[in-house]
Scaffold this motif. Structure first.
Motif, PDB file in Angstrom:
ATOM      1  N   GLU A 127       3.081  -1.518   0.284  1.00  0.00           N
ATOM      2  CA  GLU A 127       3.898  -2.698  -0.001  1.00  0.00           C
ATOM      3  C   GLU A 127       3.058  -3.970  -0.035  1.00  0.00           C
ATOM      4  OE1 GLU A 127       8.280  -1.771   1.722  1.00  0.00           O
ATOM      5  OE2 GLU A 127       6.633  -1.535   3.165  1.00  0.00           O
ATOM      6  N   VAL A 128       2.110  -4.079   0.887  1.00  0.00           N
ATOM      7  CA  VAL A 128       1.204  -5.237   0.889  1.00  0.00           C
ATOM      8  C   VAL A 128       0.351  -5.216  -0.378  1.00  0.00           C
ATOM      9  CG1 VAL A 128      -0.748  -6.338   2.072  1.00  0.00           C
ATOM     10  CG2 VAL A 128       1.175  -5.440   3.407  1.00  0.00           C
ATOM     11  N   TRP A 129      -0.182  -4.055  -0.726  1.00  0.00           N
ATOM     12  CA  TRP A 129      -0.997  -3.883  -1.934  1.00  0.00           C
ATOM     13  C   TRP A 129      -0.215  -4.317  -3.177  1.00  0.00           C
ATOM     14  CZ3 TRP A 129      -6.022  -2.386  -2.755  1.00  0.00           C
ATOM     15  CH2 TRP A 129      -6.363  -1.995  -4.052  1.00  0.00           C
ATOM     16  N   ASP A 130       1.004  -3.830  -3.304  1.00  0.00           N
ATOM     17  CA  ASP A 130       1.824  -4.151  -4.470  1.00  0.00           C
ATOM     18  C   ASP A 130       2.154  -5.642  -4.527  1.00  0.00           C
ATOM     19  OD1 ASP A 130       1.769  -1.496  -5.257  1.00  0.00           O
ATOM     20  OD2 ASP A 130       3.769  -1.040  -4.455  1.00  0.00           O
ATOM     21  N   PHE A 131       2.459  -6.231  -3.378  1.00  0.00           N
ATOM     22  CA  PHE A 131       2.731  -7.670  -3.332  1.00  0.00           C
ATOM     23  C   PHE A 131       1.508  -8.459  -3.789  1.00  0.00           C
ATOM     24  CE2 PHE A 131       2.452 -11.760  -1.237  1.00  0.00           C
ATOM     25  CZ  PHE A 131       3.670 -12.337  -1.572  1.00  0.00           C
ATOM     26  N   ALA A 132       0.351  -8.101  -3.256  1.00  0.00           N
ATOM     27  CA  ALA A 132      -0.891  -8.797  -3.619  1.00  0.00           C
ATOM     28  C   ALA A 132      -1.163  -8.663  -5.117  1.00  0.00           C
ATOM     29  CB  ALA A 132      -2.065  -8.258  -2.802  1.00  0.00           C
ATOM     30  N   LYS A 133      -0.962  -7.487  -5.641  1.00  0.00           N
ATOM     31  CA  LYS A 133      -1.194  -7.241  -7.065  1.00  0.00           C
ATOM     32  C   LYS A 133      -0.262  -8.087  -7.934  1.00  0.00           C
ATOM     33  CE  LYS A 133      -1.517  -3.418 -10.336  1.00  0.00           C
ATOM     34  NZ  LYS A 133      -1.509  -1.952 -10.459  1.00  0.00           N
ATOM     35  N   LEU A 134       0.996  -8.150  -7.573  1.00  0.00           N
ATOM     36  CA  LEU A 134       1.990  -8.898  -8.354  1.00  0.00           C
ATOM     37  C   LEU A 134       1.836 -10.413  -8.249  1.00  0.00           C
ATOM     38  CD1 LEU A 134       5.204  -6.794  -7.666  1.00  0.00           C
ATOM     39  CD2 LEU A 134       3.975  -7.017  -9.834  1.00  0.00           C
ATOM     40  N   ASN A 135       1.219 -10.870  -7.161  1.00  0.00           N
ATOM     41  CA  ASN A 135       1.157 -12.305  -6.893  1.00  0.00           C
ATOM     42  C   ASN A 135      -0.257 -12.878  -6.932  1.00  0.00           C
ATOM     43  OD1 ASN A 135       4.061 -13.146  -6.153  1.00  0.00           O
ATOM     44  ND2 ASN A 135       3.744 -11.187  -5.131  1.00  0.00           N
ATOM     45  N   ASP A 136      -1.181 -12.151  -7.539  1.00  0.00           N
ATOM     46  CA  ASP A 136      -2.548 -12.623  -7.753  1.00  0.00           C
ATOM     47  C   ASP A 136      -3.278 -12.972  -6.460  1.00  0.00           C
ATOM     48  OD1 ASP A 136      -4.652 -13.106  -9.535  1.00  0.00           O
ATOM     49  OD2 ASP A 136      -4.252 -15.264  -9.514  1.00  0.00           O
ATOM     50  N   PHE A 137      -3.160 -12.083  -5.468  1.00  0.00           N
ATOM     51  CA  PHE A 137      -3.864 -12.253  -4.208  1.00  0.00           C
ATOM     52  C   PHE A 137      -5.010 -11.259  -4.091  1.00  0.00           C
ATOM     53  CE2 PHE A 137       0.099 -14.243  -2.600  1.00  0.00           C
ATOM     54  CZ  PHE A 137      -0.443 -15.352  -1.974  1.00  0.00           C
ATOM     55  N   CYS A 138      -6.022 -11.671  -3.354  1.00  0.00           N
ATOM     56  CA  CYS A 138      -7.108 -10.810  -2.893  1.00  0.00           C
ATOM     57  C   CYS A 138      -6.842 -10.557  -1.418  1.00  0.00           C
ATOM     58  CB  CYS A 138      -8.441 -11.521  -3.096  1.00  0.00           C
ATOM     59  SG  CYS A 138      -9.835 -10.693  -2.309  1.00  0.00           S
ATOM     60  N   ILE A 139      -6.789  -9.317  -1.001  1.00  0.00           N
ATOM     61  CA  ILE A 139      -6.491  -8.977   0.388  1.00  0.00           C
ATOM     62  C   ILE A 139      -7.749  -9.122   1.241  1.00  0.00           C
ATOM     63  CG2 ILE A 139      -5.715  -7.170   1.963  1.00  0.00           C
ATOM     64  CD1 ILE A 139      -4.171  -5.971  -0.477  1.00  0.00           C
ATOM     65  N   VAL A 140      -7.643  -9.881   2.329  1.00  0.00           N
ATOM     66  CA  VAL A 140      -8.730 -10.023   3.297  1.00  0.00           C
ATOM     67  C   VAL A 140      -8.281  -9.275   4.543  1.00  0.00           C
ATOM     68  CG1 VAL A 140     -10.152 -11.625   4.621  1.00  0.00           C
ATOM     69  CG2 VAL A 140      -9.288 -12.301   2.356  1.00  0.00           C
ATOM     70  N   THR A 141      -9.072  -8.298   4.955  1.00  0.00           N
ATOM     71  CA  THR A 141      -8.621  -7.389   6.001  1.00  0.00           C
ATOM     72  C   THR A 141      -9.776  -6.862   6.843  1.00  0.00           C
ATOM     73  OG1 THR A 141      -7.283  -5.386   6.358  1.00  0.00           O
ATOM     74  CG2 THR A 141      -8.787  -5.380   4.469  1.00  0.00           C
TER      75      THR A 141
END
Length: 110
Positions: free
Chosen positions: A39-53
């Protein structure tokens, strides 16, 4: 592309790093703190985010599915927020390269 800090990182990083990375956010601000990695991955993909983790699962997902979203994997262990901020600031150029280069999908910072 904007930075999205995962739940294992402090929300304080959003304000600490806004001077060098425009419009950063945190999963908690989007009611994603208790959501699955997918869900986090899909949100980031749809909203032009790079995940920092600090979570290796996102790195594995990046290897399997490529990007978007891109992933910054922080390999500093359970460090205080000021040390995480220092790591990200020291890796600013590498992060900018990740964000702008379509052939790079994941970045590890030590």
């Amino acid at each position: 592309m904007k930075l999205l800090f995962d739940q294992n990182l402090s929300r304080k990083l959003v304000t600490c790093l806004a001077d060098i990375f425009p419009n950063p956010s945190h999963v908690q601000f989007h009611q994603l703190a208790e959501k699955t990695d997918t869900e986090v991955w899909d949100f980031a993909k749809l909203n032009d985010f790079c995940i920092v983790t600090q979570d290796a699962d996102f790195t594995e997902r990046s290897r399997l599915y490529s990007s978007p979203p891109k992933v910054v994997w922080l390999r500093c262990g359970n460090a205080p927020t000021n040390q995480v901020e220092t790591l990200i600031r020291s890796g600013q150029e590498a992060i900018q390269e990740l964000l702008s280069n379509s052939s790079i999908h994941c970045l590890e910072l030590h």
